[in-house]
Structures are given as structure tokens and as C-alpha cells.
Enzyme design. Structure first.
Site, mmCIF file in Angstrom:
data_model
loop_
_atom_site.group_PDB
_atom_site.id
_atom_site.type_symbol
_atom_site.label_atom_id
_atom_site.label_comp_id
_atom_site.label_asym_id
_atom_site.label_seq_id
_atom_site.Cartn_x
_atom_site.Cartn_y
_atom_site.Cartn_z
ATOM 1 N N LYS A 1 2.196 4.444 1.465
ATOM 2 C CA LYS A 1 2.364 5.024 3.127
ATOM 3 C C LYS A 1 1.955 6.475 2.892
ATOM 4 C CE LYS A 1 5.290 5.467 7.124
ATOM 5 N NZ LYS A 1 4.530 6.499 7.345
ATOM 6 N N GLU B 1 0.877 -1.194 0.010
ATOM 7 C CA GLU B 1 0.041 0.073 -0.038
ATOM 8 C C GLU B 1 0.676 1.068 0.127
ATOM 9 O OE1 GLU B 1 -1.377 -1.340 4.006
ATOM 10 O OE2 GLU B 1 -3.477 -0.949 3.161
ATOM 11 N N ARG C 1 -2.917 8.367 11.902
ATOM 12 C CA ARG C 1 -3.216 6.923 12.069
ATOM 13 C C ARG C 1 -4.240 7.008 13.010
ATOM 14 N NH1 ARG C 1 -0.543 1.784 12.700
ATOM 15 N NH2 ARG C 1 -2.032 0.175 12.710
#
Lengths: 532, 334
Positions: A229, A227, A234
Site C-alpha cells: 500500500k 500489493e 490515487r
């Protein structure tokens, strides 16, 4: 406080993790549940906020020590830590020693905030003159909001697990979320085995290490999910008992900061927990992280801001589905369930599924990583399709594989002594690039050198100081360093016109002279190409 | 009017007598306060120092140097200027140097401390008009306990380590602190005390002056391991060197005034820091000014700008910085 001070000393005087854990287990076995709770809060950094302005602390401590304020400041420069400076300057008292409980100290920290300055000073004088040694130091560190004990959260969890005879994953989960030791009981935090946790509690985040080997060593690329980054916050999104919670990795509850996600309360089924990156997103791609920072600090979000910097969550994992904890399932299964859950047109303005990048081989992935910035990302995340969702930072199944940083060769022009274990050592440097024949400062950095390099540089700085202002020394412009950074943006607060993201020293270029350093134009070129 | 003492590019100079005190460039005639390497450098035509300093100078600078030895309080006339050496309490043989000419008295402290360490000849205040003082620990955050309290901490820690079945490594300056610690361990005869070569050499040199200390040199050949429960004394530079592999299972402590600061201890990655210094702390520096009755203060190596300002503004005495090339040697090596 006395027993906790002994624990602190034991942890502080050892570099071995086994000794630190043993000291914690021994401590937990000895003290009351109440004391344990406050100790755990301190050990994992859940500490009270700084209750008194530091200017007041400095003023009152100087008065008590009988020294002028300039000498207090000079002492602080030398010590490099305000709490420790306060401790060392306290006169040796004739008043009898007292050892309050941790709870009393916590309660004082909370109460101080509401006191008048006079009451604050009286309270502090009482503590300052009756506490001794490590207890006084710990008090002052709490007072300055900077108490850190030399153990990672992982070690505390390890020790608690041994003390409670539970597995670490359970303890890690029970420790999640914001809890206030003054209003929580130890048995609330760690209920009997089998008891359900409160519904707002997030799962521990699974974290990746930087890739420390050749990607080819990871085996067949088809066994891995790759994926982008992304550079956001987060977050864990929880929908349980008809309520929505959004937690950051720093365990701040951010639900109110993100009104965009409000509709999810009705759109998501009960018993859903999603892991992802919250990121500003417009016209099909991410906006720079700096835009997010402008809105995250605000109490009230204007309609204009919501329109200019709309947020989405790029979802990459599903941890709970239909009320079941599915973290043990393979990533492949979790992703399939995630897709089924959120590939829903009604959600697509706020929840996106992370893109599964398809590369024929590792070389193609490496090529993408090198040019990652052109694709609005920092590199790649690598996750094994068969992996469970772990607890904390682990090696093996998840890796982050970031693009190399930008770099510029710069001349060191100022040095300042560091803090904590770098006190009294020149470790914080200011770097400049050439603008014609003058040097323009553009970045400060203090990480990236080895202890040996720091030591020899420190010596050089002391012998090659041109001018001193307070703690700062101007040095001869001789040494060149390669400065690495993650991003660059225009700034009118900086003389150079640019602000860098996470600058650090990559190398000490002993092979280069100051004249060979980069120029301001080189920086501006980077800004034009990649500026945010 | 020219001052009796001033600093030039070679050292602290007395023009009238044409001699230097602790010069950092070679000169004809050097008066040496003590034998630490930043104060006693090589290449001088003649060295004038206390009897106890001489064997260390010979050890470090060679047997072919010319040394004139003096006792404390013994006046030496040079071109009409009277020089005398007085105990500085820093290490064995360390001296403050008194310089008197036509009723004007100057004192150069060298490195010094007021606290008695049990071995070094204790500090004696010397009344003067002009005091040239060091300022290694010239900030109020430095407040040292009596060395005897620290010796007890060291012994307790050694015992604790013995019970845990590990060796004890003490890192300290091989000249000065090592001897004052060993001097306290004369009763500890049942367990071995071992010495790094740097410490053993100094002890050997001092034996010529009748000073004897416990402890065996850990010879490099044959390479033997330290026996269990031993105490080993070594200079700070041994930390992280291959020599330490011979220590077996050990805990290591640094003995230095710098250990007052947590950061300094943590930076060096030692298990423990003992705050043991051969220099004055802030209080002692102030007390020395009181005891000497000096009217003019010159501040050298250390926190010179801060201590100068303190003396000038808070104590109301004329004070100025005197720039010398002495360094803090507490964590350096011989």
C-alpha cells in the site's frame, strides 16, 4: 431555493438513510431539470468557491447586527461554524422575504468574486435582509464555502438512479469529473441511455475498506493479489481521442501538474484507462509523501524540482483496453492485459506495474505488514483475483491492511472547543511530552474518543481550567492519552522539532499519571529511525 | 466598605444578615431562588423559599428539612436586612431575591426569563442599585421566540407524527419545562400523554399546591409499551436508556435553549430540536438591566466574561464577573 431548503431540512433532521434517500427522490421528482442540476452539485459537494474573504464577512455582519467585532468572534467560538453564526446574528428584518432560485444564488456566488468590496457588501446586505431561516443558513454556508449536506455521494447516486430509473453504476459514472452547473445542462450530465459519455470522463474509483476480520478468514492466500500500500495520490490515467487526462480520486484534473506523463499521449494506444498511485520515485523506491506535497502546490514546476522529485504512476489496474470497458473482467485478466500493455522499456521511467507480493501464507504476509514501514509502504492491499472492478467503497473483494500506527503517551495541556456538531464542547486537544521537567507541545488531535469520553472530559476541562485565551483553555496537566500517528518528520515550525502525520487519540490512559508520559527524546528516537 | 452581598466558598453571602442565597456548601440559613438542583442543595439548616418551591425541595431533599415558606413581595426581616422574593418567570415558584439595607438595594435574579411561558408566575422587574444576573445564554446568537410559538410547533409536530403512525417523545427538564408544555396540552384529551417517572414525581408534588397537569405516569411495573400516537415526556437523560425501548416506533425531540445551535442538536442525535428555554436570551438580559435601572452589574453562570465585557464596554455600566458554582441545567437531570 425554498424547495431545496425543505429538502435540506428533511435530510438534516433524519439519521435514517432510507428517509434521506426518499426525500431526495421525492425532491428530484418535483423540481425542474435546472434546479435538479444545482441541487445535485450541492449534494455531492461540487459547490462554488468562497467568493468573499471571511474577514469582510465578519466585519459587515457585525455592523449589520450592531455588535462589536470581539463579540462576533466570541459568538463564533460558541457556535463553531461561521455560516451559522452569520445566520443567527442577522437582525429580524422588516424587509419582505424573498426566495431566489438556486441558480440565482450560484450565479451570485460566482459574480461576487469580481465585485468591488462596496458592491459585495451591498449584495450581501440585500440577501442577508431578505432571506429567512434555512434559506439564509444555506446562503451563508455557500458564502463561507462550507456547505455540506448530510448525505454521502453514494446516497445521492442511489436517489438519482431511482429518479432516472437507471442503474447506480451508470449514474456514478455520469457524475464523474468536474462540471460546472452554470455551464452544464442536466441532460448533458445524464444523457439518454446508450449515449457515449464525453471522452475525458473518468470511471468511478473502486475503494477498499480497512480489513475487519482475520486474514485467515479470507481463505487461500493464493486467491488474492497482495500489493504494497503506497502513500501517494490515487489517480486515473485516461488516453482517449488522442488526448491524455489524469484525474485524482478527489476528481481534480491534474494533467498539467504531472508533465512527466506527457509522452504517454504518444506512447499509449488510444482507448486506455489505467488506475494507479502517483508517487515520487527515485533510485528504485518511493520518496516520502511530504516531498510530493512540496511540488503539488506549485503552479510552475522548475526543472530542478522535476529532477529532484520525479513522479511515476505505480499502475495496479486496467479499466479500459482498446476502447472497451473491461471493468467486469476478473482482476486476473485485467492484470494480464495491464502487463502486456505497460511492460515496455519505453514506459518504464513513468509507468511501473505494482509489485505482486508473494507470501507462502497469511502469517508471512502479517509479518511483512508489521514491518511495512521498512519497505517504504503503509501496509498491504488485498484484492481477490477473481473480482470485477467495482464502483465506490465496497466490502468483500478489496481490503486495505495497514500497519499499526506509531504511538506515544502524551499529556493533554490545552483544549479548544470544536466545530459543527462539536460546537461548545471541548474536543480539540493539544498534547505534550516531557523535556526535562517541562511539557513541550508536539501534536493536536481531536478524533478517537467516544462521545461518553468526550462528555466527561469536557466537564473535567471546564472545572480544571488554569487559564483562558480566547477559545483556548490551558488545563491542569493530568490526563494522559496514547497518541497514534502515521509518520514523523523533522520540523522547525514546531516547538518539539517534529511534525506528525495524522495524529489521533488511540486511548485515554486513565491508568497513567502525567509523569509516566513519554519524553521528547522518545519522539526524536522515532524521528531518527523512521524520519522522512 | 464591605458589600451587602458577596461570594465566598459556600455561596452568595449576606454577612450583615448572616444568610446565604443558593449556597453550594451546607450553611445554617439558605434563601433559595428556585428548586433546580444546582441552586437548592442538600444539607442546609433552614430553607427559605416560595410556597411553590417548597414541595419540590421536600421531594428532592426529604421531608425532614426545615422550610420557611414565603409569598412573592412579602418582606422578611433578618438582622435589620429586608429580604423579599419576586417572580423570576423561570419555573413555578422561581424568585429573584431582593435584599435591602439602609436604602441600598440588591437583586439576585437566580435563573430567570422575561418571556411569559403561560404557567410560571411572569417575571416582574425589581428596581435596584446592584443586579446579580445569570448569563446562561448571554451571547447575541441566542434569540428566543415566544414559548407560545414553540408550543404550536410542538403540537404540529406531534400531529405530523401521529399521521405518520409514530410516537412522539419530548425530552425536557422534568421540573419547569415539562409542566409548562403539559399546561398547553389540556385540550388534547383524545390521545394519551405519558410521563417518565421523573416528570410524574414533580407533577405529584405540585398537586399539593393545587397544580394539576394532564398525563399518566408510565409505570415501570408492569412494563407496557406506549400506545400509537402517544406523546411521552421524559428528561434528557432518558435518551439512549433502556427505558426508551418501550416507546415503540418513535421520533424524539429535545426542548432546550441549546437547540438554537445546530451542532448541539446533531450531537445528541435527536430528530428535532425545539428552541424552548427558561432562561433569558441576550436581548432579555439587556432588557432586564434597563428595567431594573441597576447601576452595578454582577454576572454569574454562563457566558459571564463575554456578557460582563459587553455591559462594561458597550453599555457603559460598571460590571464584573461573580464566580459561582451554578451550572447550566437545561440538559441535565433533576
Amino acid at each position: 431555493m425554498r424547495v431545496f431548503a425543505q429538502l435540506f431540512e428533511a435530510i438534516d433532521s433524519s439519521t435514517k438513510t432510507s428517509r434521506k434517500v426518499a426525500a431526495m427522490v421525492d425532491y428530484f421528482d418535483r423540481v425542474s431539470d435546472e434546479e435538479k442540476l444545482f441541487a445535485v452539485a450541492l449534494l455531492i459537494g461540487n459547490k462554488p468557491k468562497r467568493p468573499v474573504a471571511t474577514t469582510s464577512l465578519r466585519e459587515w455582519a457585525s455592523a449589520l447586527a450592531g455588535i462589536p467585532s470581539w463579540l462576533f468572534e466570541e459568538s463564533y467560538y460558541a457556535v463553531g461554524d461561521l455560516g451559522e453564526t452569520l445566520t443567527l446574528l442577522m437582525p429580524q428584518q422588516s424587509r419582505p422575504e424573498e426566495t431566489p432560485t438556486l441558480k440565482a444564488v450560484f450565479a451570485t456566488m460566482t459574480a461576487l468574486r469580481k465585485y468591488s468590496p462596496m458592491e459585495q457588501r451591498e449584495t450581501l446586505y440585500t440577501f442577508w435582509t431578505t432571506l429567512r431561516g434555512t434559506a439564509l443558513f444555506l446562503f451563508n454556508k455557500m458564502l463561507t464555502g462550507s456547505l455540506r449536506v448530510g448525505v454521502s455521494r453514494k446516497l445521492v447516486i442511489n436517489a438519482l438512479a431511482r429518479h432516472l430509473d437507471r442503474d447506480e453504476a451508470t449514474v456514478a459514472h455520469q457524475l464523474m469529473g468536474k462540471w460546472d452547473p452554470l455551464t452544464t445542462r442536466f441532460t448533458d450530465l445524464f444523457p439518454q441511455q446508450g449515449t457515449a459519455l464525453p471522452h475525458h470522463i473518468p470511471y468511478p474509483f473502486y475503494l477498499a475498506y480497512a480489513l475487519d476480520r482475520e486474514p485467515a478468514d479470507l481463505g487461500d492466500i493464493n486467491n488474492w493479489l497482495l500489493e504494497k500500500k503506497l502513500d501517494g495520490i490515487r489517480g486515473q490515467l485516461i488516453r482517449r481521442n488522442g488526448e491524455l487526462f489524469i484525474w485524482s480520486r478527489g476528481e481534480d484534473l491534474l494533467t498539467d501538474k504531472f508533465p512527466e506523463f506527457g509522452p504517454l499521449t504518444t506512447l499509449l494506444p488510444d482507448g486506455t484507462v489505467i488506475d494507479g498511485e502517483i508517487i515520487p520515485w527515485k533510485d528504485g523506491h518511493p520518496l516520502p509523501f511530504a516531498r510530493m506535497q512540496t511540488r503539488i502546490g506549485r503552479k510552475n514546476l522548475s526543472a530542478k524540482m522535476l529532477q529532484e522529485v520525479p513522479l511515476v504512476m505505480v499502475c495496479f489496474d486496467l479499466l479500459e483496453y482498446e476502447g472497451r470497458d473491461i471493468r467486469h473482467e476478473p482482476l486476473l485478466i485485467r492484470r494480464a492485459q495491464l502487463a502486456a500493455l505497460i511492460d515496455n522499456p519505453a514506459l518504464q521511467r513513468i509507468l511501473l506495474r505494482s509489485e505482486e507480493m508473494a507470501f507462502p501464507d497469511w502469517q508471512a504476509a502479517a509479518d511483512f505488514r508489521e514491518r511495512a514501514r521498512q519497505f517504504h509502504c503503509e501496509g498491504l492491499m488485498l484484492k481477490q483475483w477473481q473480482s470485477a472492478y467495482g464502483v465506490g467503497r465496497r466490502k468483500g473483494d478489496w481490503w486495505k491492511w495497514k500497519a499499526d500506527p506509531f504511538s506515544i503517551d502524551a499529556v493533554m495541556i490545552y483544549a479548544q472547543s470544536g466545530h459543527g456538531r462539536r460546537a461548545n464542547l471541548y474536543t480539540d486537544y493539544t498534547f505534550a511530552v516531557w523535556d526535562g521537567d517541562t511539557l513541550v507541545p508536539f501534536a493536536k488531535a481531536y478524533s478517537g474518543l467516544t462521545d461518553t469520553e468526550i462528555k466527561s472530559l469536557d466537564r473535567w476541562i471546564k472545572q480544571n481550567t488554569v487559564e483562558k485565551f480566547g477559545p483556548v483553555r490551558r488545563v491542569k496537566p493530568v490526563h494522559v492519552f496514547e497518541i497514534g500517528f502515521e509518520g514523523v518528520q523533522a520540523s522547525n515550525r514546531h516547538k518539539s522539532g517534529v511534525a506528525l502525520r495524522f495524529p489521533r487519540m488511540l486511548r485515554w490512559r486513565l491508568d497513567k499519571t502525567a509523569a509516566e508520559a513519554n519524553t521528547k527524546d522518545d519522539l526524536l528516537d522515532l524521528l531518527r529511525l523512521y524520519g522522512q | 466598605m464591605k458589600r451587602l452581598l458577596q461570594v465566598n466558598d459556600r455561596g452568595i453571602y449576606c454577612e450583615r444578615a448572616d444568610v446565604y442565597i443558593d449556597p453550594w456548601q451546607p450553611v445554617q440559613r439558605a434563601l433559595i431562588t428556585h428548586a433546580h438542583s444546582d441552586h437548592a442543595r442538600r444539607g442546609n439548616g433552614q430553607y427559605l423559599c416560595h410556597h411553590d418551591t417548597a414541595p419540590i425541595l421536600t421531594l428532592r431533599l426529604g421531608t425532614d428539612i426545615r422550610i420557611q415558606r414565603v409569598s412573592y413581595g412579602e418582606p422578611i426581616q433578618i438582622n435589620g436586612v429586608t429580604f423579599s422574593f419576586h417572580p423570576a418567570g423561570h419555573i413555578l415558584g422561581s424568585a429573584q431575591i431582593r435584599v435591602a439595607y439602609k436604602g441600598e438595594i440588591w437583586v439576585v435574579t437566580g435563573d430567570y426569563k422575561l418571556l411569559n411561558d403561560g404557567l410560571s408566575q411572569p417575571y416582574e422587574p425589581v428596581v435596584c442599585h446592584h443586579l446579580i444576573t445569570e448569563s446562561t445564554f448571554g451571547l447575541p446568537v441566542y434569540a428566543f421566540k415566544s414559548p407560545f410559538a414553540v408550543y404550536k410547533e410542538i403540537k404540529d409536530w406531534w400531529r405530523e407524527n401521529q399521521q405518520a403512525g409514530v410516537n412522539t417523545v419530548l425530552l425536557c427538564y422534568a421540573l419547569g419545562k415539562a409542566q409548562s408544555i403539559l399546561n398547553q396540552l389540556r385540550e388534547e384529551t383524545d390521545v394519551p400523554i405519558l410521563l417518565h417517572g421523573a416528570v410524574a414525581n414533580v407533577n405529584g408534588a405540585l398537586a399539593a399546591r393545587g397544580y394539576h397537569f394532564p398525563g399518566q405516569w408510565m409505570e415501570t411495573e408492569p412494563v407496557t409499551k406506549a400506545p400509537k400516537g402517544a406523546l411521552i415526556l421524559a428528561p434528557p437523560s432518558a435518551l439512549g436508556s433502556p427505558w426508551m425501548r418501550r416507546m415503540g416506533n418513535y421520533r424524539v425531540a429535545l426542548c432546550s435553549g441549546w437547540m438554537q445551535l445546530r451542532g448541539a442538536r446533531r450531537r445528541r442525535g435527536v430528530d428535532k430540536g425545539f428552541v424552548l428555554s427558561d432562561h433569558c436570551d441576550f436581548r432579555q438580559l439587556n432588557e432586564a438591566i434597563d428595567l431594573t435601572g441597576a447601576e452595578h452589574i454582577y454576572v454569574t453562570h454562563g457566558y459571564e466574561s463575554q456578557f460582563t465585557r459587553w455591559v462594561r464596554e458597550e453599555r457603559g455600566l460598571p460590571a464584573e464577573i461573580m464566580n459561582t458554582l451554578y451550572e447550566d441545567m437545561e440538559l441535565e437531570e433533576l
